[in-house]
Design a protein around this motif. Structure first.
Motif, PDB file in Angstrom:
ATOM      1  N   GLY A  60     -22.494 -26.133 -19.090  1.00  0.00           N
ATOM      2  CA  GLY A  60     -23.511 -25.977 -18.065  1.00  0.00           C
ATOM      3  C   GLY A  60     -24.526 -24.904 -18.377  1.00  0.00           C
ATOM      4  O   GLY A  60     -25.373 -24.583 -17.534  1.00  0.00           O
ATOM      5  N   SER A  61     -24.475 -24.326 -19.575  1.00  0.00           N
ATOM      6  CA  SER A  61     -25.415 -23.271 -19.971  1.00  0.00           C
ATOM      7  C   SER A  61     -26.606 -23.875 -20.696  1.00  0.00           C
ATOM      8  O   SER A  61     -26.482 -24.894 -21.388  1.00  0.00           O
ATOM      9  CB  SER A  61     -24.726 -22.251 -20.884  1.00  0.00           C
ATOM     10  OG  SER A  61     -23.708 -21.555 -20.199  1.00  0.00           O
ATOM     11  N   ASP A  62     -27.749 -23.237 -20.542  1.00  0.00           N
ATOM     12  CA  ASP A  62     -28.922 -23.607 -21.333  1.00  0.00           C
ATOM     13  C   ASP A  62     -28.810 -22.950 -22.705  1.00  0.00           C
ATOM     14  O   ASP A  62     -28.243 -21.857 -22.830  1.00  0.00           O
ATOM     15  CB  ASP A  62     -30.204 -23.138 -20.647  1.00  0.00           C
ATOM     16  CG  ASP A  62     -30.442 -23.840 -19.323  1.00  0.00           C
ATOM     17  OD1 ASP A  62     -30.007 -25.004 -19.180  1.00  0.00           O
ATOM     18  OD2 ASP A  62     -31.042 -23.219 -18.424  1.00  0.00           O
ATOM     19  N   LEU A  63     -29.365 -23.586 -23.707  1.00  0.00           N
ATOM     20  CA  LEU A  63     -29.421 -22.951 -25.024  1.00  0.00           C
ATOM     21  C   LEU A  63     -30.384 -21.762 -24.960  1.00  0.00           C
ATOM     22  O   LEU A  63     -31.367 -21.790 -24.206  1.00  0.00           O
ATOM     23  CB  LEU A  63     -29.896 -23.941 -26.081  1.00  0.00           C
ATOM     24  CG  LEU A  63     -28.944 -25.098 -26.410  1.00  0.00           C
ATOM     25  CD1 LEU A  63     -29.594 -26.038 -27.423  1.00  0.00           C
ATOM     26  CD2 LEU A  63     -27.619 -24.579 -26.960  1.00  0.00           C
TER      27      LEU A  63
ATOM     28  N   ALA B 111     -10.065 -32.077 -19.575  1.00  0.00           N
ATOM     29  CA  ALA B 111      -9.130 -32.067 -18.448  1.00  0.00           C
ATOM     30  C   ALA B 111      -9.768 -31.591 -17.147  1.00  0.00           C
ATOM     31  O   ALA B 111      -9.296 -31.955 -16.061  1.00  0.00           O
ATOM     32  CB  ALA B 111      -7.926 -31.189 -18.785  1.00  0.00           C
ATOM     33  N   TYR B 112     -10.827 -30.777 -17.240  1.00  0.00           N
ATOM     34  CA  TYR B 112     -11.416 -30.183 -16.041  1.00  0.00           C
ATOM     35  C   TYR B 112     -12.938 -30.302 -16.070  1.00  0.00           C
ATOM     36  O   TYR B 112     -13.553 -30.353 -17.141  1.00  0.00           O
ATOM     37  CB  TYR B 112     -11.043 -28.698 -15.937  1.00  0.00           C
ATOM     38  CG  TYR B 112      -9.567 -28.433 -15.788  1.00  0.00           C
ATOM     39  CD1 TYR B 112      -8.933 -28.569 -14.552  1.00  0.00           C
ATOM     40  CD2 TYR B 112      -8.797 -28.048 -16.878  1.00  0.00           C
ATOM     41  CE1 TYR B 112      -7.573 -28.323 -14.414  1.00  0.00           C
ATOM     42  CE2 TYR B 112      -7.429 -27.798 -16.751  1.00  0.00           C
ATOM     43  CZ  TYR B 112      -6.832 -27.944 -15.516  1.00  0.00           C
ATOM     44  OH  TYR B 112      -5.486 -27.697 -15.376  1.00  0.00           O
ATOM     45  N   ASP B 113     -13.539 -30.293 -14.870  1.00  0.00           N
ATOM     46  CA  ASP B 113     -14.997 -30.218 -14.760  1.00  0.00           C
ATOM     47  C   ASP B 113     -15.461 -28.854 -15.273  1.00  0.00           C
ATOM     48  O   ASP B 113     -14.803 -27.838 -15.030  1.00  0.00           O
ATOM     49  CB  ASP B 113     -15.433 -30.350 -13.298  1.00  0.00           C
ATOM     50  CG  ASP B 113     -15.186 -31.736 -12.723  1.00  0.00           C
ATOM     51  OD1 ASP B 113     -14.935 -32.662 -13.508  1.00  0.00           O
ATOM     52  OD2 ASP B 113     -15.240 -31.873 -11.487  1.00  0.00           O
ATOM     53  N   TYR B 114     -16.606 -28.854 -15.956  1.00  0.00           N
ATOM     54  CA  TYR B 114     -17.124 -27.569 -16.438  1.00  0.00           C
ATOM     55  C   TYR B 114     -17.401 -26.623 -15.269  1.00  0.00           C
ATOM     56  O   TYR B 114     -17.279 -25.399 -15.396  1.00  0.00           O
ATOM     57  CB  TYR B 114     -18.397 -27.773 -17.270  1.00  0.00           C
ATOM     58  CG  TYR B 114     -19.681 -27.884 -16.465  1.00  0.00           C
ATOM     59  CD1 TYR B 114     -20.371 -26.749 -16.037  1.00  0.00           C
ATOM     60  CD2 TYR B 114     -20.213 -29.129 -16.120  1.00  0.00           C
ATOM     61  CE1 TYR B 114     -21.539 -26.845 -15.300  1.00  0.00           C
ATOM     62  CE2 TYR B 114     -21.371 -29.236 -15.380  1.00  0.00           C
ATOM     63  CZ  TYR B 114     -22.029 -28.093 -14.976  1.00  0.00           C
ATOM     64  OH  TYR B 114     -23.187 -28.193 -14.246  1.00  0.00           O
ATOM     65  N   GLN B 115     -17.755 -27.175 -14.125  1.00  0.00           N
ATOM     66  CA  GLN B 115     -18.058 -26.340 -12.964  1.00  0.00           C
ATOM     67  C   GLN B 115     -16.845 -25.516 -12.533  1.00  0.00           C
ATOM     68  O   GLN B 115     -16.979 -24.374 -12.092  1.00  0.00           O
ATOM     69  CB  GLN B 115     -18.543 -27.195 -11.790  1.00  0.00           C
ATOM     70  CG  GLN B 115     -19.862 -27.920 -12.049  1.00  0.00           C
ATOM     71  CD  GLN B 115     -19.649 -29.349 -12.518  1.00  0.00           C
ATOM     72  OE1 GLN B 115     -18.653 -29.643 -13.176  1.00  0.00           O
ATOM     73  NE2 GLN B 115     -20.571 -30.230 -12.178  1.00  0.00           N
TER      74      GLN B 115
ATOM     75  N   LEU C 272     -25.875 -19.817 -10.553  1.00  0.00           N
ATOM     76  CA  LEU C 272     -24.657 -19.606 -11.336  1.00  0.00           C
ATOM     77  C   LEU C 272     -24.492 -20.671 -12.427  1.00  0.00           C
ATOM     78  O   LEU C 272     -23.492 -20.665 -13.147  1.00  0.00           O
ATOM     79  CB  LEU C 272     -23.434 -19.623 -10.416  1.00  0.00           C
ATOM     80  CG  LEU C 272     -23.409 -18.579  -9.295  1.00  0.00           C
ATOM     81  CD1 LEU C 272     -22.169 -18.771  -8.428  1.00  0.00           C
ATOM     82  CD2 LEU C 272     -23.451 -17.168  -9.861  1.00  0.00           C
ATOM     83  N   GLY C 273     -25.458 -21.557 -12.544  1.00  0.00           N
ATOM     84  CA  GLY C 273     -25.366 -22.618 -13.544  1.00  0.00           C
ATOM     85  C   GLY C 273     -24.383 -23.705 -13.157  1.00  0.00           C
ATOM     86  O   GLY C 273     -23.904 -24.450 -14.020  1.00  0.00           O
ATOM     87  N   ILE C 274     -24.078 -23.813 -11.873  1.00  0.00           N
ATOM     88  CA  ILE C 274     -23.145 -24.826 -11.380  1.00  0.00           C
ATOM     89  C   ILE C 274     -23.970 -25.882 -10.655  1.00  0.00           C
ATOM     90  O   ILE C 274     -24.597 -25.599  -9.630  1.00  0.00           O
ATOM     91  CB  ILE C 274     -22.099 -24.206 -10.436  1.00  0.00           C
ATOM     92  CG1 ILE C 274     -21.229 -23.208 -11.215  1.00  0.00           C
ATOM     93  CG2 ILE C 274     -21.246 -25.272  -9.779  1.00  0.00           C
ATOM     94  CD1 ILE C 274     -20.251 -22.437 -10.346  1.00  0.00           C
ATOM     95  N   LYS C 275     -23.970 -27.091 -11.206  1.00  0.00           N
ATOM     96  CA  LYS C 275     -24.833 -28.141 -10.680  1.00  0.00           C
ATOM     97  C   LYS C 275     -24.016 -29.332 -10.188  1.00  0.00           C
ATOM     98  O   LYS C 275     -22.941 -29.619 -10.705  1.00  0.00           O
ATOM     99  CB  LYS C 275     -25.816 -28.600 -11.757  1.00  0.00           C
ATOM    100  CG  LYS C 275     -26.718 -27.482 -12.272  1.00  0.00           C
ATOM    101  CD  LYS C 275     -27.588 -27.944 -13.417  1.00  0.00           C
ATOM    102  CE  LYS C 275     -28.415 -26.783 -13.983  1.00  0.00           C
ATOM    103  NZ  LYS C 275     -29.200 -27.193 -15.162  1.00  0.00           N
TER     104      LYS C 275
END
Length: 437
Positions: A103-106, A280-284, A392-395
């Motif tokens: 979920g991070s921008d480069l 296994a998990y959402d990145y959020q 927080l970068g959570i979309k």
């Protein structure tokens, strides 16, 4: 904005070099393997730093390097029987994919060390001419005991430094803590220099890329807390000798993410790769875990902790999805937000990223959302929470409902109201399959 500055060991008001501009350099990966979740913590945190400063109206230039020449790269390429350039190209691509998957921008720039070799040679030669470095045997060393501020960043006295802390024992050194700027080598990739074919030292790579890209002192230099000594200390020492400044006005260090009370490292074999975790998990959920801990505090990762934050994310996601469906069903287009709550959230973030207080504000809005029956207030709270999460970068991946989906949702609600539970369950399964519930 207030930040904890590792150079002064205190929280300080943030004063940029240039008004409303932020130059930030963060030490990036050595590309010989996939990154693990411990490596991911600085990736996530400094992405949030950029998001917050951008939200505050700063023009951010975020630079994070790629170390593509290193002994570990040479050893791994030799073990696999491939060229180093092929190995590094593969893992640069893998790193960028993992950064995006988190979920991070480069970063704005991702300079490769091998593209700055000539500049490193000139930089090292300047240090020799300034008598801050010397060539002996097959290596160029930096003279640590001539650096008056050495040990200031890591808060150590030079004479008391632990010799075992990644300090090489070498009889050619004038002083035990002198570190390598250039070494001759016959193994792996090498480059021409006045001191023979070889390659630069790791500490010099970052110092030179900073110097070439920014030309002057920068606002923030960041990385993991394990880089404070010797890497960042040695970067700063070179900058002091070469440019008469501490390289950065603010040094920021992110606490470690350990696994079962032990440092996570490839050499110990106790790592969880980012790509495996995200299967296994959402990145959020992982971002929520990382960001719910203050960036300077260590995190002791465990499967139980990950499941706890996964459950927390599923709870947040269900509430937002339910609100979004209600807004879509009623074709409500309100874009209003609770600006007071957002400003309070941001104010806490500006207090050295006081995430605990910021998350309290967010959860207060979430509680209000779960209680509200008024569509106008639901929309307002929904927009407020989405804004906070995006900082927080959570979309949330939310797609407007089609007319057929709206009809299906209304049919489910009708079946529930009429207590036709079997019909309601069938419709609910269809809604779940389409990701509406």
């Amino acid at each position: 904005m207030k930040l904890y500055n590792s150079l002064s060991n205190q929280i300080e008001p943030f004063n940029p070099v240039t008004e409303k501009k932020l130059n930030m350099y963060v030490c990036g990966p050595t590309v010989y393997n996939y990154i693990h979740i411990g490596n991911a913590r600085p990736v996530i945190f400094f992405d949030v730093v950029k998001r917050l400063f951008s939200y505050l109206g700063y023009q951010v230039n975020y630079v994070s390097n790629i170390t593509d020449v290193d002994d570990k790269i040479i050893q791994e390429a030799k073990k696999l029987g491939i060229e180093e350039q092929k190995l590094t190209a593969y893992f640069v691509k893998a790193f960028k994919e993992d950064v995006t998957a988190l979920g991070s921008d480069l970063p704005n720039q991702m300079p490769h060390a091998t593209n700055y070799i000539n500049e490193m040679v000139f930089y090292i030669n300047d240090l020799i001419e300034k008598d801050a470095a010397y060539f002996k045997g097959d290596t160029v060393y930096f003279r640590v005991n001539q650096s008056k501020d050495y040990g200031r960043l890591s808060n150590q006295i030079l004479e008391n430094l632990n010799v075992g802390a990644r300090i090489e024992q070498d009889q050619n050194k004038e002083y035990p803590f002198d570190f390598t700027l250039w070494k001759q080598t016959t193994e792996g990739i090498s480059f021409d220099s006045p001191w023979g074919k070889g390659r630069p030292g790791w500490h010099t790579e970052c110092a030179v890329m900073n110097h070439e890209i920014f030309k002057d002192v920068i606002d923030i230099h960041g990385g993991g807390s394990d880089l404070k000594f010797p890497h960042h200390e040695n970067e700063m020492a070179q900058s002091c000798a070469h440019d008469n400044h501490h390289l950065a006005n603010y040094w920021m260090h992110v606490g470690r993410l350990d696994f079962k009370d032990e440092k996570m490292s490839k050499s110990l074999g106790n790592i969880i790769l980012v790509k495996d975790l995200l299967e296994a998990y959402d990145y959020q959920a992982f971002r929520l875990l990382v960001l719910s801990h203050h960036y300077r505090q260590p995190i002791n990762y465990s499967d139980a902790l990950m499941k706890q934050f996964d459950n927390e994310w599923q709870r947040i996601k269900r509430a937002l999805k339910q609100a979004f469906v209600e807004i879509s069903i009623k074709h409500f287009q309100l874009t209003d937000k609770n600006e007071d709550a957002i400003n309070l959230f941001v104010d806490h973030m500006c207090d050295d990223f006081n995430i605990s207080n910021s998350m309290t504000v967010l959860y207060d809005q979430l509680k209000a959302l779960n209680r509200s029956k008024d569509i106008k207030e639901i929309a307002r709270l929904f927009n407020t929470i989405i804004t906070m999460l995006e900082l927080l970068g959570i979309k949330m991946d939310l797609v407007p409902l089609t007319n057929n989906q709206i009809e299906l949702y209304n049919a489910w609600q009708l079946a529930r109201n009429e207590k036709r539970y079997q019909d309601a369950d069938v419709i609910r399964n269809r809604l779940s399959e389409e990701g509406i519930l």
